[in-house]
Design a protein around this motif. Sequence first.
Motif, PDB file in Angstrom:
ATOM      1  N   ILE A 604       0.080  -7.212   2.833  1.00 31.27           N
ATOM      2  CA  ILE A 604       0.888  -6.004   2.972  1.00 31.27           C
ATOM      3  C   ILE A 604       2.125  -6.308   3.792  1.00 31.27           C
ATOM      4  O   ILE A 604       2.121  -7.221   4.638  1.00 31.27           O
ATOM      5  N   LEU A 605       3.179  -5.526   3.521  1.00 30.86           N
ATOM      6  CA  LEU A 605       4.379  -5.594   4.349  1.00 30.86           C
ATOM      7  C   LEU A 605       4.325  -4.444   5.330  1.00 30.86           C
ATOM      8  O   LEU A 605       4.145  -3.281   4.921  1.00 30.86           O
ATOM      9  N   ALA A 621     -11.466   2.661   9.583  1.00 33.15           N
ATOM     10  CA  ALA A 621     -11.688   4.096   9.436  1.00 33.15           C
ATOM     11  C   ALA A 621     -11.729   4.503   7.967  1.00 33.15           C
ATOM     12  O   ALA A 621     -12.476   5.407   7.579  1.00 33.15           O
ATOM     13  N   ALA A 622     -10.938   3.814   7.140  1.00 28.93           N
ATOM     14  CA  ALA A 622     -10.812   4.221   5.743  1.00 28.93           C
ATOM     15  C   ALA A 622     -11.915   3.646   4.859  1.00 28.93           C
ATOM     16  O   ALA A 622     -12.289   4.252   3.851  1.00 28.93           O
ATOM     17  N   ALA A 669     -13.307   1.078  -2.612  1.00 29.48           N
ATOM     18  CA  ALA A 669     -13.135   0.858  -1.171  1.00 29.48           C
ATOM     19  C   ALA A 669     -11.734   0.337  -0.888  1.00 29.48           C
ATOM     20  O   ALA A 669     -11.037   0.800   0.031  1.00 29.48           O
ATOM     21  N   MET A 670     -11.267  -0.624  -1.693  1.00 26.35           N
ATOM     22  CA  MET A 670      -9.941  -1.207  -1.478  1.00 26.35           C
ATOM     23  C   MET A 670      -8.856  -0.157  -1.709  1.00 26.35           C
ATOM     24  O   MET A 670      -7.852  -0.123  -0.983  1.00 26.35           O
ATOM     25  N   THR A 675      -4.547   3.119   0.475  1.00 20.93           N
ATOM     26  CA  THR A 675      -3.990   4.459   0.624  1.00 20.93           C
ATOM     27  C   THR A 675      -3.776   4.772   2.106  1.00 20.93           C
ATOM     28  O   THR A 675      -2.718   5.252   2.520  1.00 20.93           O
ATOM     29  N   ALA A 676      -4.777   4.469   2.884  1.00 27.46           N
ATOM     30  CA  ALA A 676      -4.683   4.745   4.329  1.00 27.46           C
ATOM     31  C   ALA A 676      -3.568   3.910   4.959  1.00 27.46           C
ATOM     32  O   ALA A 676      -2.793   4.400   5.797  1.00 27.46           O
ATOM     33  N   LEU A 677      -3.471   2.640   4.580  1.00 26.29           N
ATOM     34  CA  LEU A 677      -2.427   1.770   5.156  1.00 26.29           C
ATOM     35  C   LEU A 677      -1.036   2.276   4.796  1.00 26.29           C
ATOM     36  O   LEU A 677      -0.122   2.250   5.619  1.00 26.29           O
ATOM     37  N   ARG A 678      -0.901   2.746   3.546  1.00 23.96           N
ATOM     38  CA  ARG A 678       0.381   3.303   3.126  1.00 23.96           C
ATOM     39  C   ARG A 678       0.695   4.543   3.946  1.00 23.96           C
ATOM     40  O   ARG A 678       1.789   4.699   4.472  1.00 23.96           O
ATOM     41  N   ALA A 679      -0.279   5.417   4.043  1.00 18.80           N
ATOM     42  CA  ALA A 679      -0.054   6.696   4.718  1.00 18.80           C
ATOM     43  C   ALA A 679       0.249   6.501   6.204  1.00 18.80           C
ATOM     44  O   ALA A 679       1.142   7.138   6.761  1.00 18.80           O
ATOM     45  N   GLN A 680      -0.470   5.610   6.830  1.00 18.11           N
ATOM     46  CA  GLN A 680      -0.336   5.520   8.291  1.00 18.11           C
ATOM     47  C   GLN A 680       0.692   4.509   8.765  1.00 18.11           C
ATOM     48  O   GLN A 680       1.217   4.616   9.866  1.00 18.11           O
ATOM     49  N   HIS A 681       0.934   3.472   7.976  1.00 21.59           N
ATOM     50  CA  HIS A 681       1.835   2.420   8.465  1.00 21.59           C
ATOM     51  C   HIS A 681       2.979   2.132   7.500  1.00 21.59           C
ATOM     52  O   HIS A 681       3.673   1.126   7.679  1.00 21.59           O
TER      53      HIS A 681
END
Lengths: 686, 365
Positions: A604-605, A621-622, A669-670, A675-681
């Motif tokens: 990820i970037l 958490a996700a 799961a992935m 989705t969480a990584l996109r939303a939060q970071h």
Amino acid sequence: MRILLSWLRECVDVPGTPEAVAKTMSVRGFAVEGIEPVGDGDAVLDFEITANRPDAMSVVGMAREVATAYGLALTSAAGSGHSADPDTARPKADAAASDIDIVLESPELCPRYVGAVADVTVAPSPAWMQARLQAAGIRPISNIVDITNYVLLELGQPMHAFDLATLTGRQIRIRTARPGEALKTLDGQARTLTPEMLVIADAERAGAVAGVMGGADTEVTGATKTIVFESAYFNPLSVRRTSKKLGLKTEASMRFERGADPNLPLLAMTRALALLEEIGAGRARGPILDRYPNRRKPASLRLRRGKILGLLGVAIPDATVTRILEGLDFRLTPDAEGWQVTVPTRRVDVVREVDLIEEIARHHGLDQLPSTFPALHAAPPPADPRLARARQLRAVMTAAGFFEAVTFGFVAVDAAATFAADGDLVPIANPLSENFAVLRPSSLPGLMAAVAHNRRREQRDIRLFEIGNRFSRSGGERRALACAWTGAGSPEHWEGGARDVDFFDIKAIALRVAQAMRVDAVVEPHREAWLAPGRAAALVAGGVRIGVFGQLAPAVAGRHGLSEAEAVYVMEIDLDAAERAGAGADLTVAPLPRFPSVTRDISILVDETLAAAAVRTTIEAAAPPTLVRIREFDRYQGKGIPEGKISLSLRLTYRSPERTLTDADVQSAMDAVLTALRAQHDAVQR
Amino acid sequence: MPDPAIDRSIIETLRANFRARLSSAASDRDLKALTDEFLSRKSGSVTALLKHLGSLPADAKREFGQLVNTLKGDIETALADRRAALDDTRAPAGAVDVTLPARELPMGRMHPLMRVRQQVEDIFTRMGYEILEGPEVEEDYYNFEALNMPPDHPARDMQDTLYLDAPIIGGTWGAHRGALPEAQVRAATLLRTHTSAMQIRYMKTFKPPVRILVPGRVYRRDNLDLTHTPMFQQFEALVVGEGITLADLKGTLEALVHELFGADAKVRLRPSFFPYTEPSAEVDISCRACGGSGCGVCKHTGWLEILGSGMVHPAVFEAVGYDPEKVTGFAFGTGIERMAMLKYGVDDIRLFYENDIRFLEQFPL
């Protein structure tokens, strides 16, 4: 104490070479520190006399020990009157007119004072007397002073001589000093006295510090015609305190403070007056004055056979007990269980039954005792886990390449100040030097000094650790493990791979220690004045900081004798806190996994400022509980990556304890994770 | 050419010649040269003999032919053997030069003082002792007063003490034995001058029997020199119970010395003085440098002083609430540096505190 063997032999006819005598007396409790031949088979033996035996600090005292050791009798030269009986050789009466008046104002501090006046002709003493003094290490001065020193050596009684003409009012007053009273002592020093100090004064002023040193104004000189000899017994504690306070240690003070014999002064006076006549230095005028208001009676002790056996582990024949104790001038009266023993007053060390048993053991010979082994009568208590812990940490650290250091518990103030607030330091009241001024608040100053020492000696790669205590006013005494690492992180090899130590090396050590102590710890960014900003971290367990590590701030390194240009990584862990945070010794094994795991990699970037821990937390958490492991395996910045971003690659491992996971399980799961990584970071998958 | 039929020596000369050359052949090149020289079809010396056979009479041809063929076979076998031997020395595919340096595995060392300390701990563990660490900052009562050294006692001079400028809370001990009344140093005023302070803390906490070993750091106001450091390591043993004797002390000391210095080390007890033991004894061992005959190391006495010991003084028992009529005990203690210096032949105590890696790495793992 230096004793001339020929002088000793006048008192006891001991056979053998000086070496043989030294050997025998060494195992009787009088170690000989040196033997100095002085010709004609004679020698000076330098006896080490333990602090409890002031009575042996004389020729006669040592002769008594030698006589008992060899089973010999003392000769008449040893002085028949020198015995335990306080009434021996009482002066007839001092009613007769004397030229001096002795006033004992402080009988507690001076239980006995014996004085005598004599007409003298001051001159050098005879050669034989000078030779004996010199052999003992005492400088001959004049016949009068030499007599006092001769009696000191022979009998152990310190004496003093005053010039009668200098004593105002022809009086000797034994009193405490007046506030601010001044006195110039024989060594030429002007002393200011305090009221608890005892002095020997005339009607007006102090003429000597009692039991310590005479005064210059009352000193015997070449012009002296009449003297007063002093032979006294002073309170040991009083002499000790005065001597300490004045910083003045003399042959006299040393004997008085350890305890002289209150029943010796009169005998010593008689001997001094006899010597005076014998060497033609003068003659007594008038009676001997003896102020001794409370006669000291010898103590009486019980001595039981059963106790001798019980303490020594071997029965000593009655005849041996009697021979030894009577040889040492004790008087024995047999009773049913053993004896009632009268103790000579000179034996200040003998106050209990065990003290008598020691005398028996000493002269019976410790080499005669059997060797036995104490029986166990109870189960040994549990071991102290701190010791096992220290051993374990030692093993962990040495396996990681660290050498164990042991450094001093105190450091210089500036070295300590780096690691603790000023008010939290524990200064030493009487430090040896500035380098040992305060207790160490951390082991790191000591380790840094050790690193610097090695660095100056062609060592480049240095790893040191220490397990020890550190001290602070707020925290008291606490145990710590500290280490320092400089030079190679990965050592040189012909195939390459060499690099210098970096943050992640020291982090590995911190985590290894936590693991060894079974502490579930996380690493958090941290600020510490002595660590380089941005390269400092804390080891935290259950919200409690148990350790700190990182790169030493270059300025701090510079101040501790290290190069500012060379990175030094350090760590310090509070072992008490870590111990509390640890899981303890109880352990239950988990069952092994029954189903295979599935791994997926993602790249990820994200912003370069985003902490890896934040990414991990989001993923944890996700993801469903089947996520068992997250591992960052690449972090890249540069070509192809936008400015201010990093590419982070992670390997996620999934496993279920109940079944084999399907592709669909893992994919969902992935998806959730991304989705969480996109939303939060604002993470972008690459 | 002489008639080969009657000159067999030519064959033996050739054989001898080959052997000599073979013995100095060490490479493929040498072997190739040898093969060419003796067996080459064009110019080989054995080949030349074979070519010559045709010109001989029939019976000589048979006899001589046999000899030449034997020689040829022998040479071929010898060359093949040597080639095989040479092949054996050749590196196989993927071979490494095993003589190149290894990758360095990091290996630290335990400090020699800790080595000795652990050895001592192990010896006493086997003897059933409880090993304990005590606090390093102490209260006067535990370090001196209860050990029969009241204020102003001359024996206090034997140990020059370092004092704190103000009292602090000290350390703890014995947490594994539960909450103990004496577990915490409440108002430390000094740096302990000996581990003996723990005798008092322990005995005030637990009833007899007692069998403990206390290792740890102690402090004295001594300047650094060849034999002194202001901080050093001690260990101290205390055994108390009914019927403990001086003979038990002697037996225990002998066991310790024999384990530390070998069974041939002799032990001598010499009467001495310590305020907290009565009787007291210094313990000497036979000099390790000269074996007891006398030398510079032992100041020509044959003995080296290593330990202080004695029977616990009744005043100490009274201070901790033990009945000296019922129990007896022994105690002994020494500096670990002294032991290490004797064991390893170290003549300057400061080496232990410089932490020079060149010193430390001389000790095994």
